[in-house]
Motif scaffolding. Structure first.
Motif, PDB file in Angstrom:
ATOM      1  N   GLU A  24       0.826  -1.195   0.000  1.00 56.94           N
ATOM      2  CA  GLU A  24       0.000   0.000   0.000  1.00 56.94           C
ATOM      3  C   GLU A  24       0.870   1.258   0.000  1.00 56.94           C
ATOM      4  OE1 GLU A  24      -3.275  -0.100  -0.226  1.00 56.94           O
ATOM      5  OE2 GLU A  24      -3.468  -2.233   0.035  1.00 56.94           O
ATOM      6  N   ASN A  25       0.506   2.265  -0.801  1.00 56.54           N
ATOM      7  CA  ASN A  25       1.096   3.599  -0.821  1.00 56.54           C
ATOM      8  C   ASN A  25       2.590   3.637  -1.071  1.00 56.54           C
ATOM      9  OD1 ASN A  25      -1.412   4.792  -0.367  1.00 56.54           O
ATOM     10  ND2 ASN A  25      -1.221   4.443   1.819  1.00 56.54           N
ATOM     11  N   THR A  26       3.125   2.681  -1.785  1.00 58.72           N
ATOM     12  CA  THR A  26       4.514   2.714  -2.213  1.00 58.72           C
ATOM     13  C   THR A  26       4.554   2.332  -3.682  1.00 58.72           C
ATOM     14  OG1 THR A  26       4.881   0.404  -1.584  1.00 58.72           O
ATOM     15  CG2 THR A  26       5.415   2.065   0.061  1.00 58.72           C
ATOM     16  N   VAL A  27       5.647   2.650  -4.336  1.00 56.81           N
ATOM     17  CA  VAL A  27       5.821   2.243  -5.725  1.00 56.81           C
ATOM     18  C   VAL A  27       6.701   1.005  -5.729  1.00 56.81           C
ATOM     19  CG1 VAL A  27       6.736   2.884  -7.975  1.00 56.81           C
ATOM     20  CG2 VAL A  27       5.543   4.574  -6.595  1.00 56.81           C
ATOM     21  N   THR A  28       6.212  -0.043  -6.350  1.00 59.89           N
ATOM     22  CA  THR A  28       6.910  -1.317  -6.407  1.00 59.89           C
ATOM     23  C   THR A  28       7.065  -1.730  -7.862  1.00 59.89           C
ATOM     24  OG1 THR A  28       5.807  -1.927  -4.355  1.00 59.89           O
ATOM     25  CG2 THR A  28       6.867  -3.686  -5.565  1.00 59.89           C
ATOM     26  N   VAL A  29       8.229  -2.279  -8.199  1.00 58.35           N
ATOM     27  CA  VAL A  29       8.433  -2.817  -9.545  1.00 58.35           C
ATOM     28  C   VAL A  29       8.135  -4.308  -9.493  1.00 58.35           C
ATOM     29  CG1 VAL A  29      10.090  -3.201 -11.391  1.00 58.35           C
ATOM     30  CG2 VAL A  29      10.161  -1.078 -10.076  1.00 58.35           C
ATOM     31  N   VAL A  30       7.195  -4.750 -10.328  1.00 53.45           N
ATOM     32  CA  VAL A  30       6.741  -6.134 -10.346  1.00 53.45           C
ATOM     33  C   VAL A  30       7.069  -6.741 -11.701  1.00 53.45           C
ATOM     34  CG1 VAL A  30       4.718  -7.635 -10.178  1.00 53.45           C
ATOM     35  CG2 VAL A  30       4.863  -5.594  -8.751  1.00 53.45           C
ATOM     36  N   THR A  31       7.648  -7.944 -11.693  1.00 58.04           N
ATOM     37  CA  THR A  31       7.892  -8.687 -12.926  1.00 58.04           C
ATOM     38  C   THR A  31       6.830  -9.762 -13.043  1.00 58.04           C
ATOM     39  OG1 THR A  31      10.255  -8.269 -12.750  1.00 58.04           O
ATOM     40  CG2 THR A  31       9.569 -10.048 -14.209  1.00 58.04           C
ATOM     41  N   LEU A  32       6.088  -9.717 -14.118  1.00 54.39           N
ATOM     42  CA  LEU A  32       4.965 -10.624 -14.338  1.00 54.39           C
ATOM     43  C   LEU A  32       5.339 -11.597 -15.447  1.00 54.39           C
ATOM     44  CD1 LEU A  32       2.076 -10.799 -13.194  1.00 54.39           C
ATOM     45  CD2 LEU A  32       1.335  -9.451 -15.137  1.00 54.39           C
ATOM     46  N   LYS A  33       5.292 -12.881 -15.133  1.00 60.81           N
ATOM     47  CA  LYS A  33       5.636 -13.920 -16.115  1.00 60.81           C
ATOM     48  C   LYS A  33       4.406 -14.275 -16.950  1.00 60.81           C
ATOM     49  CE  LYS A  33       9.068 -15.735 -13.008  1.00 60.81           C
ATOM     50  NZ  LYS A  33       9.224 -16.577 -11.845  1.00 60.81           N
ATOM     51  N   PRO A  34       4.611 -14.826 -18.141  1.00 54.34           N
ATOM     52  CA  PRO A  34       3.466 -15.243 -18.960  1.00 54.34           C
ATOM     53  C   PRO A  34       2.579 -16.224 -18.185  1.00 54.34           C
ATOM     54  CG  PRO A  34       5.465 -15.291 -20.270  1.00 54.34           C
ATOM     55  CD  PRO A  34       5.887 -15.022 -18.855  1.00 54.34           C
ATOM     56  N   GLY A  35       1.287 -16.018 -18.275  1.00 52.27           N
ATOM     57  CA  GLY A  35       0.327 -16.861 -17.569  1.00 52.27           C
ATOM     58  C   GLY A  35      -0.102 -16.284 -16.225  1.00 52.27           C
ATOM     59  N   GLU A  36       0.606 -15.301 -15.691  1.00 51.83           N
ATOM     60  CA  GLU A  36       0.231 -14.679 -14.424  1.00 51.83           C
ATOM     61  C   GLU A  36      -0.595 -13.429 -14.685  1.00 51.83           C
ATOM     62  OE1 GLU A  36       3.896 -15.737 -11.424  1.00 51.83           O
ATOM     63  OE2 GLU A  36       4.080 -13.927 -12.645  1.00 51.83           O
ATOM     64  N   LYS A  37      -1.448 -13.093 -13.712  1.00 52.51           N
ATOM     65  CA  LYS A  37      -2.251 -11.883 -13.785  1.00 52.51           C
ATOM     66  C   LYS A  37      -1.879 -10.992 -12.611  1.00 52.51           C
ATOM     67  CE  LYS A  37      -6.233 -14.309 -15.647  1.00 52.51           C
ATOM     68  NZ  LYS A  37      -7.538 -14.852 -15.295  1.00 52.51           N
ATOM     69  N   LEU A  38      -1.708  -9.711 -12.868  1.00 49.34           N
ATOM     70  CA  LEU A  38      -1.459  -8.710 -11.833  1.00 49.34           C
ATOM     71  C   LEU A  38      -2.793  -8.022 -11.578  1.00 49.34           C
ATOM     72  CD1 LEU A  38       0.651  -7.264 -10.074  1.00 49.34           C
ATOM     73  CD2 LEU A  38       1.031  -5.706 -11.979  1.00 49.34           C
ATOM     74  N   ILE A  39      -3.416  -8.346 -10.442  1.00 51.39           N
ATOM     75  CA  ILE A  39      -4.752  -7.842 -10.125  1.00 51.39           C
ATOM     76  C   ILE A  39      -4.625  -6.673  -9.153  1.00 51.39           C
ATOM     77  CG2 ILE A  39      -7.022  -8.430  -9.202  1.00 51.39           C
ATOM     78  CD1 ILE A  39      -6.278  -9.902 -11.791  1.00 51.39           C
ATOM     79  N   ALA A  40      -5.246  -5.553  -9.500  1.00 53.89           N
ATOM     80  CA  ALA A  40      -5.156  -4.328  -8.715  1.00 53.89           C
ATOM     81  C   ALA A  40      -6.237  -4.273  -7.648  1.00 53.89           C
ATOM     82  CB  ALA A  40      -5.292  -3.119  -9.628  1.00 53.89           C
ATOM     83  N   LYS A  41      -5.904  -3.636  -6.532  1.00 56.51           N
ATOM     84  CA  LYS A  41      -6.905  -3.266  -5.539  1.00 56.51           C
ATOM     85  C   LYS A  41      -7.518  -1.940  -5.987  1.00 56.51           C
ATOM     86  CE  LYS A  41      -5.909  -6.633  -2.754  1.00 56.51           C
ATOM     87  NZ  LYS A  41      -6.750  -7.778  -2.660  1.00 56.51           N
ATOM     88  N   ALA A  42      -8.662  -1.581  -5.454  1.00 58.20           N
ATOM     89  CA  ALA A  42      -9.332  -0.338  -5.841  1.00 58.20           C
ATOM     90  C   ALA A  42      -8.414   0.849  -5.596  1.00 58.20           C
ATOM     91  CB  ALA A  42     -10.626  -0.176  -5.054  1.00 58.20           C
TER      92      ALA A  42
END
Length: 181
Positions: free
Chosen positions: A91-109
């Motif tokens: 929460e409330n920070t900037v994070t770098v995320v690596t997403l592999k094929p087949g994964e979903k990055l789901i956001a909170k509101a």
């Protein structure tokens, strides 16, 4: 002779009016007169002076060194869902995320994503999409999201995933809560 006298009288009255007007050139107080910056009525002050006065008013005395705000150093909260995959929520920070094929990055509101590299598409469980704040348009489920575009997720359950057919990872900057599925 009468015309000459009238002309002479009008010139004298005009000169007298100009002379009296310049002598009694006084601006009425409160009648639209503005204070000049830098006078005792409207002093120019520095930010440090204002900060010192605020500190005095709060009872903290005078601060001689300016303080800089620091980011919270709380580690990301992790949980172990029933499917065995680790879910990360920051929460409330900037994070770098690596997403592999087949994964979903789901956001909170309220989360915001920026795709830095790779090709990503929007994932949404309903007909509504995601706001692309850079282009000022909505991106529907399955449509490609542009790199370096600020994406806003107004509700839970929407996100991004690697575009089908790509074998490269997707690198995303995330601000707000998210989970990887």
């Amino acid at each position: 002779m009468k015309i000459k006298n009238k002309f002479l009288i009008s010139v004298v009255l005009l000169a007298l009016g100009l002379t009296l007007g310049s002598i009694f050139n006084i601006t009425a107080q409160g009648a639209g007169a503005t204070n000049q910056a830098g006078t005792t009525d409207d002093p120019v002050v520095t930010k440090s002076y204002v900060d010192q006065q605020i500190q005095k008013a709060l009872g903290g005395g005078v601060s001689t060194t300016p303080t800089t705000p620091t980011a919270p150093t709380t580690p990301p909260a992790t949980s172990q869902p029933s499917d065995g995959k680790e879910t990360t929520v920051v929460e409330n920070t900037v994070t770098v995320v690596t997403l592999k094929p087949g994964e979903k990055l789901i956001a909170k509101a309220g989360a915001e994503f920026i795709i830095r590299s790779g090709k990503g598409v929007i994932y949404s469980g309903d007909a509504n999409g995601v706001a692309d704040l850079t282009d000022g348009k909505d991106i529907a489920n399955g449509q490609a999201a542009g790199n370096n575009h600020l994406l806003s997720f107004p509700r839970d359950g929407r996100g991004i995933m690697v575009q089908e057919g790509n074998t490269y990872s997707l690198i995303v900057m995330v601000r707000g809560g998210y989970s990887i599925q």
